[in-house]
Design an enzyme around this catalytic site. Sequence first.
Site, mmCIF file in Angstrom:
data_model
loop_
_atom_site.group_PDB
_atom_site.id
_atom_site.type_symbol
_atom_site.label_atom_id
_atom_site.label_comp_id
_atom_site.label_asym_id
_atom_site.label_seq_id
_atom_site.Cartn_x
_atom_site.Cartn_y
_atom_site.Cartn_z
ATOM 1 N N LYS A 1 7.887 5.063 -10.653
ATOM 2 C CA LYS A 1 8.716 3.857 -10.540
ATOM 3 C C LYS A 1 10.093 4.140 -11.134
ATOM 4 O O LYS A 1 10.192 4.806 -12.178
ATOM 5 C CB LYS A 1 8.016 2.712 -11.283
ATOM 6 N N SER B 1 6.444 -6.017 -9.328
ATOM 7 C CA SER B 1 7.662 -5.290 -9.055
ATOM 8 C C SER B 1 7.448 -3.819 -8.677
ATOM 9 O O SER B 1 8.365 -3.201 -8.145
ATOM 10 C CB SER B 1 8.593 -5.358 -10.275
ATOM 11 N N SER C 1 2.909 -6.511 -12.518
ATOM 12 C CA SER C 1 3.635 -5.616 -11.607
ATOM 13 C C SER C 1 2.933 -4.339 -11.188
ATOM 14 O O SER C 1 3.392 -3.665 -10.277
ATOM 15 C CB SER C 1 4.989 -5.256 -12.206
HETATM 16 N N1 GLN Z 1 6.339 -10.982 -11.320
HETATM 17 C C1 GLN Z 1 6.508 -11.097 -12.734
HETATM 18 C C2 GLN Z 1 7.964 -11.328 -13.045
HETATM 19 O O1 GLN Z 1 8.697 -11.531 -12.151
HETATM 20 C C3 GLN Z 1 5.988 -9.872 -13.416
HETATM 21 C C4 GLN Z 1 6.866 -8.705 -13.229
HETATM 22 C C5 GLN Z 1 6.370 -7.485 -13.946
HETATM 23 O O2 GLN Z 1 5.197 -7.370 -14.283
HETATM 24 N N2 GLN Z 1 7.289 -6.594 -14.230
HETATM 25 O O3 GLN Z 1 8.385 -11.312 -14.149
#
Ligand code: GLN
Length: 487
Positions: free
Chosen positions: A80, A155, A179
Amino acid sequence: MILSNNQLTIHEAHRLLKSRQLSSVELTKACLERIHQVEPKVHALVTITDELALRQAQKADELLAGGDTNPLTGIPLVIKDNMCTKGVRTTCSSRMLENFVPPYDAAVVEKLNGCGVVVVGKANMDEFAMGSSTENSALFITHNPWDLSRVPGGSSGGSAVGVAAGEAIYAIGSDTGGSIRQPAGFCSVTGLKPTYGRVSRYGLVAFASSLDQIGPLTQDATDCALVLNAIAGYDTRDSTSVPEPTPDYTQCLNTDLNGFHIGVPKEYFVKGMQDEVEIAIKAAISQLEEMGATVDWEVSLPHTPYALAVYYIIAPSEASANLARYDGVKYGFSYQDADSMWEAMEKTRQYGFGAEVKRRIMLGTYALSAGYYDAWYLKAQKVRTLIRQEFDQAFEKFDALITPTSPTVPFKIGEKIDDPLQMYLSDVCTLPINIAGVPAISIPAGFADGLPIGMQIIGKPFSEETLLKVAYAYQQATEWHKRKPNI
Ligand code: GLN
């Protein structure tokens, strides 16, 4: 060729590499070929590191020839793009870091390099890991290989697609509120968020420091154990990493579920959940019951409904502090045509950050400001303690809790992007786990109209072995994780 429809797992590739039936250079070339074939459709990678990969593969072949037996040696992965890679651009999918080339490797990258791995690319993500669909990337949108008109989740969408579409054998992602698990569920791969503190975050671009964790996205539980073996452990450079011993996570992989207690918390079957998701997850739990586990179908975790609100106070608050460093002076994007220092800083942040990142910074700054701190941030921290205690109590009775990973199958690109609240709701099942700091894994558990459904298995702190064991047992009895998208 070998990778197109019949993708190798880490353990299968390792066997072939060790017996010299396959070389790392051949395997790497096959991945790169696959990347060039599918990337125009899925757009999962921000940077393709062809040259680096081939160099690493050659080195891996030398190591293997010299008798190296590390199970990750010579095996290609994607990382990532919020983890620092020395000499390789690390963008966080943001204009702010679009041209940032880190002078050092993140701890996980260091550890993986020490195993002789092959990095084929850096994976697209929601900008600064804020989002659930990878649509918040400032660079481009990633498409779900199971249906190109749908989101891959986020994400870590690029990481999940990299594995699902066969661009790499496995991937590394990060998880602040879901994410790793939510995109794993949306793309039908296995994704583990380890216990808070299990994996060092040194060199991970910080989003919300009390929630962020790094973990693997793989094709099955065995691979997940192998990658966790490589990346877990104490690191003096991350003061939140925990000096607990790291077991060999492959040792727990067996199918004996007798005497195993599973709880099914009813609050996770939320209103608005898609029927097919509920049916598939309940069928999967029944399967575990048939395999010998004892299931309590009526567990209650009453504070669950507050987790979303708590998360969206704590995560933006921490983000607003972490992202203060992007001022155009230290590193990253810098607006050059300003008349004053203040204007330079303001324009740097105005053009460098996307809409969602700015929204989070504003929410967080508000929640932390004088006069509101007690009402919002402090209150959220208190509810966080209650949520954590509730999990502690549940784990006095149960070895694992099982829920859906997401309330729906992957949604259409564009469907939720203009409605942040709807987008935030797609993480209702995963957010509480980060709030409590416990580990959880998402594994493939079915399909609805050809779209993947993920099952989330949650455990007490440092019980990754338990989660991997249940995942392994389920995967021995089912074939969902073996299905590959047809692209
Ligand atoms: N979807 C969640 C957010 O927007 C979690 C994102 C993540 O785990 N980085 O914060």
